[in-house]
Scaffold this active site. Structure first.
Site, mmCIF file in Angstrom:
data_model
loop_
_atom_site.group_PDB
_atom_site.id
_atom_site.type_symbol
_atom_site.label_atom_id
_atom_site.label_comp_id
_atom_site.label_asym_id
_atom_site.label_seq_id
_atom_site.Cartn_x
_atom_site.Cartn_y
_atom_site.Cartn_z
ATOM 1 N N ASN A 1 0.552 -1.130 -0.122
ATOM 2 C CA ASN A 1 -0.119 -0.094 0.032
ATOM 3 C C ASN A 1 0.780 1.267 0.133
ATOM 4 O O ASN A 1 1.436 1.459 1.066
ATOM 5 C CB ASN A 1 -0.917 -0.267 1.074
ATOM 6 C CG ASN A 1 -1.658 1.167 1.174
ATOM 7 O OD1 ASN A 1 -1.866 1.933 0.206
ATOM 8 N ND2 ASN A 1 -2.536 1.464 2.464
ATOM 9 N N LYS B 1 0.132 4.169 -0.536
ATOM 10 C CA LYS B 1 -0.527 5.541 0.050
ATOM 11 C C LYS B 1 -0.197 6.621 -1.033
ATOM 12 O O LYS B 1 0.013 6.523 -2.149
ATOM 13 C CB LYS B 1 -0.159 5.636 1.335
ATOM 14 C CG LYS B 1 -0.288 4.381 2.370
ATOM 15 C CD LYS B 1 -0.115 4.689 3.855
ATOM 16 C CE LYS B 1 -0.382 3.259 4.667
ATOM 17 N NZ LYS B 1 -0.424 3.408 6.047
ATOM 18 N N HIS C 1 -9.818 0.955 4.702
ATOM 19 C CA HIS C 1 -8.539 1.373 5.314
ATOM 20 C C HIS C 1 -8.776 2.355 6.331
ATOM 21 O O HIS C 1 -9.432 3.396 6.349
ATOM 22 C CB HIS C 1 -7.446 1.681 4.495
ATOM 23 C CG HIS C 1 -6.002 1.901 4.668
ATOM 24 N ND1 HIS C 1 -5.688 2.858 5.739
ATOM 25 C CD2 HIS C 1 -5.212 1.035 4.852
ATOM 26 C CE1 HIS C 1 -4.499 2.758 6.209
ATOM 27 N NE2 HIS C 1 -3.891 1.352 5.750
ATOM 28 N N GLU D 1 -7.191 4.802 7.732
ATOM 29 C CA GLU D 1 -7.018 6.220 7.108
ATOM 30 C C GLU D 1 -8.000 6.771 6.375
ATOM 31 O O GLU D 1 -8.423 8.077 6.553
ATOM 32 C CB GLU D 1 -5.519 6.330 6.183
ATOM 33 C CG GLU D 1 -4.511 6.033 7.233
ATOM 34 C CD GLU D 1 -3.079 5.484 6.522
ATOM 35 O OE1 GLU D 1 -2.964 5.778 5.298
ATOM 36 O OE2 GLU D 1 -2.399 5.191 7.094
ATOM 37 N N GLU E 1 -5.791 -4.998 10.175
ATOM 38 C CA GLU E 1 -4.778 -3.894 10.511
ATOM 39 C C GLU E 1 -5.055 -3.211 11.709
ATOM 40 O O GLU E 1 -5.790 -2.403 11.876
ATOM 41 C CB GLU E 1 -4.581 -2.997 9.168
ATOM 42 C CG GLU E 1 -4.369 -3.640 8.158
ATOM 43 C CD GLU E 1 -3.717 -2.574 7.083
ATOM 44 O OE1 GLU E 1 -2.578 -2.848 6.445
ATOM 45 O OE2 GLU E 1 -4.215 -1.541 6.722
ATOM 46 N N GLY F 1 2.168 2.165 10.729
ATOM 47 C CA GLY F 1 2.884 3.125 10.712
ATOM 48 C C GLY F 1 3.764 3.625 11.882
ATOM 49 O O GLY F 1 4.171 4.695 12.077
ATOM 50 N N SER G 1 3.241 -2.299 10.312
ATOM 51 C CA SER G 1 4.255 -2.090 10.490
ATOM 52 C C SER G 1 5.210 -3.683 10.114
ATOM 53 O O SER G 1 5.957 -4.145 10.844
ATOM 54 C CB SER G 1 4.826 -2.059 12.001
ATOM 55 O OG SER G 1 4.393 -0.527 12.196
HETATM 56 P P1 PGA Z 1 2.653 0.227 7.503
HETATM 57 O O1 PGA Z 1 1.244 0.597 6.801
HETATM 58 O O2 PGA Z 1 3.084 -1.095 6.947
HETATM 59 O O3 PGA Z 1 3.475 1.355 7.113
HETATM 60 O O4 PGA Z 1 2.288 0.137 9.125
HETATM 61 C C1 PGA Z 1 0.143 -0.451 6.539
HETATM 62 C C2 PGA Z 1 -1.017 -0.175 5.956
HETATM 63 O O5 PGA Z 1 -1.340 1.010 6.239
HETATM 64 O O6 PGA Z 1 -1.475 -0.828 5.084
#
Ligand code: PGA
Length: 250
Positions: A10, A12, A94, A96, A166, A172, A212
């Site tokens: 992803n 982003k 997601h 976000e 997630e 993140g 992560s």
């Molecule tokens: P990350 O993000 O691996 O940077 O923690 C995962 C995601 O948001 O899909």
């Protein structure tokens, strides 16, 4: 039937066009032909990257779509547009999008159904915030998310959906769920899918862990029975990090 293992990236809102091309060239040169790789890339790169990856084991995912079929929605992208440029998947739910764009499960369900109708497959994300994890009610929280969206799909739609668990506190942050925490939630999610759609569909559904994921923790996470791969954010932006994660899932 053995369910398929997947590593999805992803990106982003990262990488310019040159960087995006270079990264995909690097991933193609890794030649992990047996791996199933999905890249969630910004809308503007999908068409060219779909051409670049055509015939390879890399599939293209959009990171969002609009919830209406078409019309006067300035600046928005429809499922049909996505389908017509070679998009295979769309990432929906997601955290976000839920947090910064106020997307709730009703809207997410609407988008999922529209995407399936257009012939796109879906990567559906769920997961609890830290306060819920600390209170120990993560299972109920995720069950509630699923009840309002994923579990309302038809069986056919469910077959074309990948689930990504997630935990928001792990996205993140560098803080990963332990392999046991991931396994326990994945098992819970599979049971919920089984109760709604039957054991066969549940057994065939890929459930990815996200939050992560790094080369250092991928192997342990992916070794768990119900963890069928990962949805990777930060570490999907560099071939030298994403490559070993793909290998850990072979
Ligand atoms: P990350 O993000 O691996 O940077 O923690 C995962 C995601 O948001 O899909």
């Amino acid at each position: 039937m053995k369910r398929r293992r997947v590593v999805a990236g992803n990106w982003k809102m990262n990488l310019n066009s040159l960087e995006a091309n270079d990264l995909v060239q690097d991933l193609l040169s890794l030649k992990h032909e047996s791996a199933r790789i999905i890249l969630g890339v910004p809308f503007v790169y999908i068409a060219s990257l779909a051409r670049l990856t055509n015939g390879s084991n890399i599939e293209m995912a959009a990171q969002n779509c609009h919830h209406e079929q078409k019309g006067a929605y300035t600046g928005e992208i429809s499922v049909e547009m996505l389908k017509s440029i070679g998009t295979d998947y769309v990432i929906l739910g997601h955290s976000e999008r839920r947090e910064y764009f106020n997307e709730d499960d009703t809207l997410i369900l609407q988008k999922m159904q529209l995407a399936h109708e257009a012939g796109l497959k879906v990567i559906y994300c769920c997961g609890e915030p830290l306060s819920v994890r600390e209170a120990g009610s993560q299972n109920e929280f995720v069950q509630n998310q699923l009840a309002q969206s994923l579990l309302k799909l038809s069986a056919e739609e469910m077959k074309n959906t990948i689930v990504a668990y997630e935990p928001i506190w792990a996205i993140g942050t560098g803080k990963t769920a332990t392999a046991d925490q991931a396994q326990s939630m994945h098992q819970h999610i599979r049971q919920l899918i089984s109760a709604q759609f039957g054991q066969e569909i549940a057994d065939q559904s890929s459930i990815l862990y996200g939050g992560s994921v790094k080369p250092a923790n991928a192997e342990e996470l992916f070794s768990k029975d119900d963890v069928d791969g990962g949805l990777v954010g930060g570490a999907s932006l560099k071939a030298e990090l994403f490559g070993p994660i793909i290998e850990a899932n072979l």
